[in-house]
Design a protein around this motif. Structure first.
Motif, PDB file in Angstrom:
ATOM      1  N   ALA A  46       1.590  12.275   5.556  1.00  0.00           N
ATOM      2  CA  ALA A  46       2.318  11.774   4.386  1.00  0.00           C
ATOM      3  C   ALA A  46       1.442  11.768   3.142  1.00  0.00           C
ATOM      4  O   ALA A  46       0.240  11.482   3.209  1.00  0.00           O
ATOM      5  N   SER A  47       2.059  12.055   2.009  1.00  0.00           N
ATOM      6  CA  SER A  47       1.391  11.870   0.726  1.00  0.00           C
ATOM      7  C   SER A  47       1.592  10.427   0.285  1.00  0.00           C
ATOM      8  O   SER A  47       2.390   9.684   0.870  1.00  0.00           O
ATOM      9  N   GLU A  48       0.901  10.025  -0.764  1.00  0.00           N
ATOM     10  CA  GLU A  48       1.027   8.645  -1.234  1.00  0.00           C
ATOM     11  C   GLU A  48       2.437   8.329  -1.712  1.00  0.00           C
ATOM     12  O   GLU A  48       2.862   7.179  -1.665  1.00  0.00           O
ATOM     13  N   ALA A  49       3.173   9.330  -2.146  1.00  0.00           N
ATOM     14  CA  ALA A  49       4.524   9.098  -2.665  1.00  0.00           C
ATOM     15  C   ALA A  49       5.580   9.084  -1.561  1.00  0.00           C
ATOM     16  O   ALA A  49       6.730   8.729  -1.816  1.00  0.00           O
ATOM     17  N   ASP A  50       5.194   9.484  -0.353  1.00  0.00           N
ATOM     18  CA  ASP A  50       6.155   9.572   0.741  1.00  0.00           C
ATOM     19  C   ASP A  50       6.432   8.199   1.358  1.00  0.00           C
ATOM     20  O   ASP A  50       5.890   7.182   0.953  1.00  0.00           O
ATOM     21  N   ARG A  51       7.293   8.204   2.386  1.00  0.00           N
ATOM     22  CA  ARG A  51       7.713   6.972   3.050  1.00  0.00           C
ATOM     23  C   ARG A  51       7.678   7.183   4.561  1.00  0.00           C
ATOM     24  O   ARG A  51       8.089   8.222   5.066  1.00  0.00           O
ATOM     25  N   ILE A  52       7.164   6.179   5.289  1.00  0.00           N
ATOM     26  CA  ILE A  52       7.143   6.192   6.747  1.00  0.00           C
ATOM     27  C   ILE A  52       8.020   5.053   7.245  1.00  0.00           C
ATOM     28  O   ILE A  52       7.870   3.912   6.799  1.00  0.00           O
ATOM     29  N   VAL A  53       8.937   5.352   8.148  1.00  0.00           N
ATOM     30  CA  VAL A  53       9.824   4.339   8.720  1.00  0.00           C
ATOM     31  C   VAL A  53       9.575   4.278  10.223  1.00  0.00           C
ATOM     32  O   VAL A  53       9.764   5.276  10.932  1.00  0.00           O
ATOM     33  N   PHE A  97      13.003   6.573  -5.051  1.00  0.00           N
ATOM     34  CA  PHE A  97      12.862   7.952  -4.570  1.00  0.00           C
ATOM     35  C   PHE A  97      11.528   8.152  -3.859  1.00  0.00           C
ATOM     36  O   PHE A  97      10.478   7.684  -4.309  1.00  0.00           O
ATOM     37  N   HIS A  98      11.584   8.839  -2.732  1.00  0.00           N
ATOM     38  CA  HIS A  98      10.404   9.281  -1.994  1.00  0.00           C
ATOM     39  C   HIS A  98      10.614  10.748  -1.636  1.00  0.00           C
ATOM     40  O   HIS A  98      11.656  11.101  -1.068  1.00  0.00           O
ATOM     41  N   PRO A  99       9.657  11.617  -1.933  1.00  0.00           N
ATOM     42  CA  PRO A  99       9.844  13.047  -1.666  1.00  0.00           C
ATOM     43  C   PRO A  99      10.174  13.334  -0.206  1.00  0.00           C
ATOM     44  O   PRO A  99      11.029  14.168   0.096  1.00  0.00           O
ATOM     45  N   GLY A 119       0.798  -1.221   0.000  1.00  0.00           N
ATOM     46  CA  GLY A 119       0.000   0.000   0.000  1.00  0.00           C
ATOM     47  C   GLY A 119       0.826   1.265   0.000  1.00  0.00           C
ATOM     48  O   GLY A 119       2.054   1.236   0.005  1.00  0.00           O
ATOM     49  N   ARG A 120       0.135   2.387   0.016  1.00  0.00           N
ATOM     50  CA  ARG A 120       0.747   3.712   0.006  1.00  0.00           C
ATOM     51  C   ARG A 120       0.201   4.526   1.169  1.00  0.00           C
ATOM     52  O   ARG A 120      -0.966   4.379   1.514  1.00  0.00           O
ATOM     53  N   PRO A 121       1.022   5.382   1.787  1.00  0.00           N
ATOM     54  CA  PRO A 121       2.451   5.561   1.518  1.00  0.00           C
ATOM     55  C   PRO A 121       3.257   4.322   1.899  1.00  0.00           C
ATOM     56  O   PRO A 121       2.800   3.496   2.699  1.00  0.00           O
TER      57      PRO A 121
END
Length: 438
Positions: free
Chosen positions: A401-408, A324-326, A297-299
Motif C-alpha cells: 500500500a501507498s500512504e494514500a491507500d486504505r487497508i481493511v 477518497f483512497h486510490p 497513521g498512514r496508510p
C-alpha cells in the motif's frame, strides 16, 4: 486431575469439559447455577442480536457509568485477553478474580454430579458469580449465540434487547430470519419490556412478545433517530432529544444501536435515572475495539470484526462514507462455518485487491476457500493473493500500500486479533530499536 493454578490452565481445562464447542440448552447451566451463589440483586439488561450486541452493550455501559452507576458488562468473544469478557465499572477482571470465579463454578459443577459444561457456559456462570460479589447497580449481559438456549438466558432480564436479526449460525439457529428471530426472542420475559433495534423484525419476534404480554418497542415504530450530520436526534416514548453528539463508535449504523440503548435507558429511568449530560458524555467517550476501528497513521487502516453478510453490508456502507483512497486492500480470513460467499459479495464494490488468509484451529477456514469465492464472484486472479495467516497478509498489505491507500481487515474476531498482535509487535520492535544505543 491436577488442579489448574493459572488463568491459562483454567481456560485449557474449560475446553476439556464438554465434547462439543457449542451445545445449546439450559438444563446443564441451570443445574450448576442452582448450586452457585450467583444471584444478581440489580436491574439486568440482556442483549441478543445477529450484529450490534457488543456496540449496544458498550453504549449502555458508557452512558450508565457517566450517570454515576456501577456497571457490570459481560461480552464475548474477546479479542486479545479472556479478561475482556468480564468487566466491572469498565475494568477488566483480573486473572486472580477470574480464577476465584472458576474455582467456585468447578465446585458447583462437581457437586451437581460433574455436569459437562461448554467453555462458554462455564465462563458465563463464572462471570455471574463474580458480578454477584461486585454488587453493581446494573448488569448488561450479552448473549453468546441465539438467545433462547444460550447460557446467559439463565438470568431473567428486566429489559430484553434484540439489536438485529439476520442469517448467521444456521446450523444452530435455523436458516431463515423467522427461525432466528424465534431463538432471539427467547430472552423475553412475561410482562417485562423489550427493545428491538430492527426496523423490520421477523413475525416470530412480534408473536413471541404478544404471547408473553411483553411491551415491545420497535425501531421506526415506537422510537427512532434522525441523522443530522454532525449531530442526531432521538425520538422515544418520553419525547425527543435534540443535538445529541454522534457516538464515538464509527459508522452510521451505530445510530441504530445508540437509539436502542437510549430506548432501553428510558425504560429503566425510574430505577436508573440518567441525565441528558450523562447521555452526551457516554456517547462521546464510548469505546469498543474492532468495530470500524480506524487506526492512526498512514496508510489508513480499518479493523472490523464483520463475519457475516449483514455485518459486511454495514462495513461496506461505512467504507463508502470515507474520503477518497486510490486503492483499498482487503485483508480477509474467516472461519470455515461462515457464509464466505455472502461476505465477499457484500464488499466487492469497496475492495480493489484481496489479501486472503487462513485461520488455524478446528473451525478455521483456509485462504483457498475465500479465494475460490472471489473467483466465483468475478474477481480477477491477479487481484487476489493468498497467505498462510492473517498477520502475514497484513504485513504484505502494508508493504504493497501507498500512504494514500486504505487497508481493511475483517472476517473474524480472530482475524482482527491477529492483526492487533502483529501491530503490537511492530510497535515493540520500533521502541526497542530506538532504545538501542548506536
Amino acid at each position: 486431575m491436577t488442579r489448574p493454578t493459572t488463568l491459562a490452565d483454567w481456560l485449557a481445562h474449560l475446553e476439556t469439559l464438554h465434547p462439543d464447542a457449542i451445545a445449546l440448552g439450559l438444563d446443564r447451566v441451570r443445574a450448576v447455577h442452582a448450586l452457585l451463589d450467583a444471584k444478581l440483586a440489580c436491574p439486568v439488561v440482556t442483549v441478543a442480536g445477529t450484529n450490534g450486541k457488543g456496540s449496544t452493550g458498550a453504549l449502555l455501559e458508557s452512558i450508565l457509568r457517566c450517570a454515576g452507576f456501577r456497571t457490570a458488562l459481560y461480552a464475548s468473544p474477546h479479542l486479545l485477553r479472556y479478561n475482556e469478557r468480564v468487566r466491572v465499572d469498565a475494568r477488566e477482571a483480573t486473572d486472580a478474580e477470574l480464577i476465584a470465579s472458576f474455582e467456585a463454578v468447578e465446585a458447583a459443577r462437581v457437586a451437581a454430579g460433574g455436569v459437562a459444561l461448554t467453555y462458554f457456559e462455564f465462563g458465563t456462570l463464572a462471570a455471574l458469580w463474580l458480578y454477584a460479589r461486585a454488587a453493581p447497580d446494573v448488569a448488561v449481559l450479552e448473549v453468546g449465540l441465539g438467545g433462547r438456549l444460550d447460557a446467559v438466558n439463565v438470568i431473567d432480564p428486566d429489559v430484553a434487547v434484540i439489536t438485529s436479526v439476520d442469517i448467521d449460525h444456521v446450523a444452530y439457529l435455523g436458516a431463515t430470519r423467522e427461525a432466528i428471530g424465534h431463538e432471539k426472542a427467547g430472552i423475553f420475559r412475561r410482562n417485562r419490556p423489550a427493545v428491538c433495534g430492527e426496523r423490520n423484525p421477523p413475525r416470530s419476534v412480534i408473536e413471541a412478545a404478544a404471547a408473553l404480554d411483553v411491551p415491545l418497542y420497535v425501531l421506526g415504530r415506537d422510537f427512532d433517530h434522525t441523522n443530522e450530520a454532525t449531530q442526531w436526534r432521538f425520538r422515544g416514548q418520553r419525547g425527543a432529544r435534540f443535538g445529541l453528539p454522534v457516538p464515538a463508535l464509527r459508522g452510521a449504523y451505530q445510530l441504530d444501536n445508540a437509539a436502542a440503548a437510549l430506548m432501553t435507558l428510558e425504560l429503566l429511568q425510574a430505577r436508573l435515572p440518567v441525565s441528558a449530560q450523562a447521555i452526551r458524555e457516554g456517547l462521546l467517550h464510548v469505546t469498543l475495539a474492532g468495530r470500524f476501528e480506524v487506526l492512526p497513521g498512514r496508510p489508513t487502516t480499518i479493523l472490523d470484526v464483520a463475519h457475516n453478510p449483514h455485518a459486511a453490508r454495514a462495513l461496506a456502507a461505512a467504507l463508502g462514507t470515507m474520503g477518497f483512497h486510490p486503492t483499498t486492500i482487503g485483508v480477509c480470513a474467516m472461519l470455515a462455518d461462515k457464509d464466505v460467499d455472502g461476505v465477499v459479495r457484500a464488499l466487492l464494490p469497496r475492495i480493489d485487491r484481496w489479501f486472503v488468509a487462513g485461520l488455524g484451529g478446528a473451525r478455521g477456514g483456509d485462504a483457498e476457500r475465500v479465494g475460490a469465492a472471489l473467483i466465483a464472484a468475478g474477481v480477477p486472479a491477479a487481484r487476489i493473493r493468498r497467505f498462510a495467516s492473517a498477520d502475514a497478509a497484513f504485513v504484505a498489505a502494508r508493504e504493497a500500500a501507498s500512504e494514500a491507500d486504505r487497508i481493511v481487515v475483517f472476517g473474524s474476531f480472530r482475524t482482527v486479533a491477529a492483526v492487533k498482535e502483529c501491530l503490537a509487535g511492530m510497535r515493540a520492535g520500533r521502541a526497542a530499536s530506538r532504545s538501542t544505543p548506536p
